[in-house]
Design a protein around this motif. Sequence first.
Motif, PDB file in Angstrom:
ATOM      1  N   SER A  37     -34.854   7.530   6.784  1.00  0.00           N
ATOM      2  CA  SER A  37     -33.629   7.696   7.559  1.00  0.00           C
ATOM      3  C   SER A  37     -33.773   8.974   8.372  1.00  0.00           C
ATOM      4  O   SER A  37     -34.194  10.006   7.847  1.00  0.00           O
ATOM      5  CB  SER A  37     -32.428   7.805   6.628  1.00  0.00           C
ATOM      6  N   ASN A  56     -33.420   1.296  15.456  1.00  0.00           N
ATOM      7  CA  ASN A  56     -32.043   0.944  15.132  1.00  0.00           C
ATOM      8  C   ASN A  56     -31.969  -0.544  14.799  1.00  0.00           C
ATOM      9  O   ASN A  56     -31.620  -1.354  15.642  1.00  0.00           O
ATOM     10  CB  ASN A  56     -31.121   1.281  16.299  1.00  0.00           C
ATOM     11  N   GLY A  57     -32.341  -0.909  13.590  1.00  0.00           N
ATOM     12  CA  GLY A  57     -32.258  -2.301  13.163  1.00  0.00           C
ATOM     13  C   GLY A  57     -33.592  -2.864  12.741  1.00  0.00           C
ATOM     14  O   GLY A  57     -34.660  -2.310  13.008  1.00  0.00           O
ATOM     15  N   GLU A  60     -36.386  -3.664  15.477  1.00  0.00           N
ATOM     16  CA  GLU A  60     -37.061  -2.473  16.005  1.00  0.00           C
ATOM     17  C   GLU A  60     -38.000  -1.864  14.970  1.00  0.00           C
ATOM     18  O   GLU A  60     -39.093  -1.411  15.308  1.00  0.00           O
ATOM     19  CB  GLU A  60     -36.040  -1.443  16.476  1.00  0.00           C
ATOM     20  N   ILE A  61     -37.590  -1.851  13.703  1.00  0.00           N
ATOM     21  CA  ILE A  61     -38.467  -1.352  12.641  1.00  0.00           C
ATOM     22  C   ILE A  61     -39.703  -2.241  12.547  1.00  0.00           C
ATOM     23  O   ILE A  61     -40.837  -1.750  12.496  1.00  0.00           O
ATOM     24  CB  ILE A  61     -37.730  -1.304  11.282  1.00  0.00           C
ATOM     25  N   THR A  74     -35.407   5.665  11.000  1.00  0.00           N
ATOM     26  CA  THR A  74     -34.291   4.783  11.323  1.00  0.00           C
ATOM     27  C   THR A  74     -33.063   5.600  11.710  1.00  0.00           C
ATOM     28  O   THR A  74     -32.880   6.726  11.248  1.00  0.00           O
ATOM     29  CB  THR A  74     -33.925   3.867  10.141  1.00  0.00           C
ATOM     30  N   ALA A  75     -32.228   5.000  12.527  1.00  0.00           N
ATOM     31  CA  ALA A  75     -30.988   5.641  12.964  1.00  0.00           C
ATOM     32  C   ALA A  75     -30.051   5.815  11.773  1.00  0.00           C
ATOM     33  O   ALA A  75     -30.071   5.003  10.838  1.00  0.00           O
ATOM     34  CB  ALA A  75     -30.322   4.794  14.036  1.00  0.00           C
ATOM     35  N   ASP A  77     -26.990   5.157  11.414  1.00  0.00           N
ATOM     36  CA  ASP A  77     -26.066   4.045  11.218  1.00  0.00           C
ATOM     37  C   ASP A  77     -26.788   2.697  11.086  1.00  0.00           C
ATOM     38  O   ASP A  77     -26.178   1.643  11.178  1.00  0.00           O
ATOM     39  CB  ASP A  77     -25.052   3.986  12.358  1.00  0.00           C
ATOM     40  N   CYS A  78     -28.085   2.738  10.837  1.00  0.00           N
ATOM     41  CA  CYS A  78     -28.885   1.522  10.672  1.00  0.00           C
ATOM     42  C   CYS A  78     -28.417   0.759   9.428  1.00  0.00           C
ATOM     43  O   CYS A  78     -28.055   1.349   8.416  1.00  0.00           O
ATOM     44  CB  CYS A  78     -30.349   1.910  10.525  1.00  0.00           C
ATOM     45  N   CYS A  79     -28.407  -0.558   9.505  1.00  0.00           N
ATOM     46  CA  CYS A  79     -28.041  -1.397   8.367  1.00  0.00           C
ATOM     47  C   CYS A  79     -28.917  -1.042   7.169  1.00  0.00           C
ATOM     48  O   CYS A  79     -30.136  -0.951   7.304  1.00  0.00           O
ATOM     49  CB  CYS A  79     -28.232  -2.862   8.743  1.00  0.00           C
ATOM     50  N   ALA A  82     -31.931  -3.237   6.611  1.00  0.00           N
ATOM     51  CA  ALA A  82     -32.915  -3.371   7.684  1.00  0.00           C
ATOM     52  C   ALA A  82     -34.354  -3.038   7.267  1.00  0.00           C
ATOM     53  O   ALA A  82     -35.271  -3.763   7.663  1.00  0.00           O
ATOM     54  CB  ALA A  82     -32.494  -2.546   8.893  1.00  0.00           C
ATOM     55  N   THR A 155     -25.583  -9.405   9.842  1.00  0.00           N
ATOM     56  CA  THR A 155     -26.602  -8.598  10.511  1.00  0.00           C
ATOM     57  C   THR A 155     -26.901  -9.294  11.841  1.00  0.00           C
ATOM     58  O   THR A 155     -26.448 -10.427  12.055  1.00  0.00           O
ATOM     59  CB  THR A 155     -27.907  -8.514   9.679  1.00  0.00           C
TER      60      THR A 155
END
Length: 184
Positions: A37, A56-57, A60-61, A74-75, A77-79, A82, A155
């Motif tokens: 994170s 972000n998601g 993208e990962i 990861t952002a 606020d990323c799920c 994810a 998602t």
Amino acid sequence: MLRIGTWGTAESADVVACGWRDTGPGLVRTGVKLIYSATGRVPELPGLRIATPVANGAEEIARALFQGLDVVLTAPDCCPAAPVVAAGMWHYGWTRGDLGALAGATVAGLALAAQPGPCVMEVHRDGHSFLDGDVTAAAVRACLAARFSGGRYRTPEVTVPLDSVHLSQEAPTRILIAPCAVTP
């Protein structure tokens, strides 16, 4: 099989390390990937290729993992699911058409993210998984229920109904998360 573990300590970033060996058909990809994170402290990792920008998601990962990068940030606020979904996309080649597997990985990712201590998740090609650690099925179910707004978890890839999530205590420290139904 895909194995994903967390450090689960307060002084570390929310870290997910993925190590795997697959006996299935097709190209075998092995190694360790780290997904951090961006809100936490990332340690010095000499020699490892770190993805930029921040992902972000899941897609993208997964894209960063497909590019051969070793560390993905990861952002904030990323799920929380994810990283597990992305690792499955990279390892098994899942696409948006693999709804059942994506749903199972989503539940696995949410269960893994909710654990307060170190644990390991085994994610299989069809999306069923095993959570190993200091866990009980009842505690995992309670954590999942808190995340499923209106009885569903959405998602960009899938929507998982809570009533399709089936957990069973396989051993004192092992929980089976059965494959889940999904709403496209």
